[in-house]
Design a protein around this motif. Structure first.
Motif, PDB file in Angstrom:
ATOM      1  N   ARG A  57      88.857  23.831 -55.152  1.00  0.00           N
ATOM      2  CA  ARG A  57      90.241  23.301 -55.176  1.00  0.00           C
ATOM      3  C   ARG A  57      91.254  24.182 -54.059  1.00  0.00           C
ATOM      4  O   ARG A  57      92.207  24.632 -54.230  1.00  0.00           O
ATOM      5  N   SER A  58      90.537  24.532 -52.970  1.00  0.00           N
ATOM      6  CA  SER A  58      91.052  25.502 -51.982  1.00  0.00           C
ATOM      7  C   SER A  58      90.665  24.917 -50.719  1.00  0.00           C
ATOM      8  O   SER A  58      89.413  24.451 -50.313  1.00  0.00           O
ATOM      9  N   ALA A  84     100.148  19.064 -53.060  1.00  0.00           N
ATOM     10  CA  ALA A  84     100.558  18.087 -53.922  1.00  0.00           C
ATOM     11  C   ALA A  84      99.293  17.274 -54.382  1.00  0.00           C
ATOM     12  O   ALA A  84      99.388  16.499 -55.225  1.00  0.00           O
ATOM     13  N   LYS A  85      98.211  17.718 -53.877  1.00  0.00           N
ATOM     14  CA  LYS A  85      96.822  17.209 -54.229  1.00  0.00           C
ATOM     15  C   LYS A  85      96.318  18.024 -55.212  1.00  0.00           C
ATOM     16  O   LYS A  85      95.135  17.897 -55.582  1.00  0.00           O
ATOM     17  N   GLY A  86      96.885  19.305 -55.437  1.00  0.00           N
ATOM     18  CA  GLY A  86      96.567  20.266 -56.446  1.00  0.00           C
ATOM     19  C   GLY A  86      95.380  21.204 -55.556  1.00  0.00           C
ATOM     20  O   GLY A  86      94.519  22.008 -56.287  1.00  0.00           O
ATOM     21  N   TYR A  87      95.485  21.374 -54.357  1.00  0.00           N
ATOM     22  CA  TYR A  87      94.973  22.404 -53.633  1.00  0.00           C
ATOM     23  C   TYR A  87      95.635  23.470 -53.311  1.00  0.00           C
ATOM     24  O   TYR A  87      96.884  23.454 -52.687  1.00  0.00           O
ATOM     25  N   SER A  88      95.164  24.868 -53.018  1.00  0.00           N
ATOM     26  CA  SER A  88      95.587  25.967 -52.449  1.00  0.00           C
ATOM     27  C   SER A  88      95.219  25.987 -51.093  1.00  0.00           C
ATOM     28  O   SER A  88      94.234  25.329 -50.677  1.00  0.00           O
ATOM     29  N   ILE A  89      95.974  26.971 -50.449  1.00  0.00           N
ATOM     30  CA  ILE A  89      95.572  27.044 -48.710  1.00  0.00           C
ATOM     31  C   ILE A  89      95.302  28.615 -48.617  1.00  0.00           C
ATOM     32  O   ILE A  89      95.814  29.329 -49.067  1.00  0.00           O
ATOM     33  N   THR A  90      94.398  28.614 -47.765  1.00  0.00           N
ATOM     34  CA  THR A  90      93.820  30.062 -47.249  1.00  0.00           C
ATOM     35  C   THR A  90      93.834  30.020 -45.751  1.00  0.00           C
ATOM     36  O   THR A  90      93.318  29.300 -45.093  1.00  0.00           O
ATOM     37  N   LEU A  91      94.869  30.678 -45.151  1.00  0.00           N
ATOM     38  CA  LEU A  91      95.101  30.715 -43.872  1.00  0.00           C
ATOM     39  C   LEU A  91      94.293  31.758 -43.360  1.00  0.00           C
ATOM     40  O   LEU A  91      94.237  32.863 -43.513  1.00  0.00           O
TER      41      LEU A  91
END
Length: 326
Positions: A57-58, A84-91
């Motif tokens: 979920r990332s 909004a889709k339940g995912y996190s972000i790793t930049l």
């Protein structure tokens, strides 16, 4: 999870639904479970969940310069769509967008366990060598049409055509162009479309002046360009350079739009408050980010890669910075 269930007075299955973001739990029960999680100090173990469900979920984002207007707006849109889709972000920013830097970014993201990657790099340096993506990792790119992966972007050529045609239809004999940096795909496509539009109207393309997307470069190049009285219409490749160009015109005592018309590109929120308010090409960064995330999640869920190119349309926003030539 059993401790949480006892604390909240619910079943373990209900706790699982709340932890995994399922919607079939009423709000009061959900809140009771969340309160119990805080009480017992429980946090979901993402690694364990990934092993069980096959997803982290990332989403990873590899990008170049974060500070430019277009990149920052697109990153905002990607983040909003992912959350909004339940995912996190790793930049994962890269200081120099070379194949080696991008490969290093992929390696670091692989260590942090992401389900897929959005690449927001448009520099030509990536053409010089093949970037090897880890096997099975879903990838979507923004703006780079030569990547060999699914691509989402604004229709840059259409936007430049709208800007150039608008100025020609006002009666200007030709249109000068303040372009973005030569390593940029967006700048390249806008310049090519500007030239093609002038050719279709049997007009001569004047020499291009080159900026770097910044208002400062628009001002510096504008002072050189607009000292020439023959210049009556300028298409700037983004709104920030158009802002610097407007300042140069004011300092040169050339009236906008009575003597020189100016069109920008982006329709940043401030463009409506330039003086005069800027005629510009509107592109939807929010839609680009949303469509990129949708394409990536479709690839993650299906396990299949479909190399498609999505180009989102632009519109011309007519304000007060353009008029017929003197």
């Amino acid at each position: 999870m059993a401790d949480v269930a006892r604390e909240a007075g619910v079943s373990g299955q209900t706790v699982s639904r709340v932890v995994n973001g399922r919607l079939n739990v009423d709000q009061a029960t959900r809140q009771r479970v969340l309160d119990a999680m805080r009480t017992v100090g429980y946090r979901p173990n993402s690694a364990a969940r990934a092993l069980r469900y096959g997803q982290f979920r990332s989403i990873g984002v590899i990008m170049g310069v974060v500070s430019t207007f277009g990149n920052s707006r697109t990153l905002d849109a990607i983040t909003s769509a992912a959350v909004a889709k339940g995912y996190s972000i790793t930049l994962m920013p890269v200081t120099r967008p070379t194949p080696g830097e991008v490969m290093g970014a992929f390696s670091r993201l692989d260590e942090q366990a992401v389900d897929g990657v959005v690449i927001l790099i448009e520099e030509h340096e990536l053409d010089q060598s093949e970037v090897e993506v880890p096997d099975g990792l879903p990838v979507v790119v923004i703006s780079n049409p030569r990547s060999g992966y699914p691509m989402v972007d604004t229709d840059q050529a259409q936007g430049a055509e709208l800007a150039t045609t608008h100025l020609l239809e006002l009666g200007h004999r030709t249109v000068w162009h303040l372009s973005g940096p030569p390593h940029s795909y967006a700048a390249e496509r806008r310049e090519q479309s500007w030239r093609a539009t002038l050719r279709r109207h049997d007009r001569q393309a004047p020499p291009v002046v080159v900026g770097d997307w910044s208002a400062e470069s628009g001002y510096v190049q504008g002072m050189k360009l607009c000292a020439d009285a023959a210049v009556t219409a300028v298409f700037a490749a983004n709104d920030q350079m158009a802002l610097g160009l407007l300042r140069a015109l004011h300092e040169l005592a050339r009236l906008v739009p009575a003597e020189v018309s100016v069109v920008g590109f982006d329709d940043m929120a401030e463009a409506a408050h330039f003086w005069p308010p800027l005629t510009t090409v509107r592109q939807s960064f929010a839609e680009v980010g949303r469509r990129a995330v949708d394409a990536l999640l479709a690839e993650i869920e299906s396990g299949e890669r479909h190399v498609v190119s999505v180009k989102l349309p632009t519109t011309l926003v007519h304000r007060s910075s353009t008029a017929p030539p003197p």
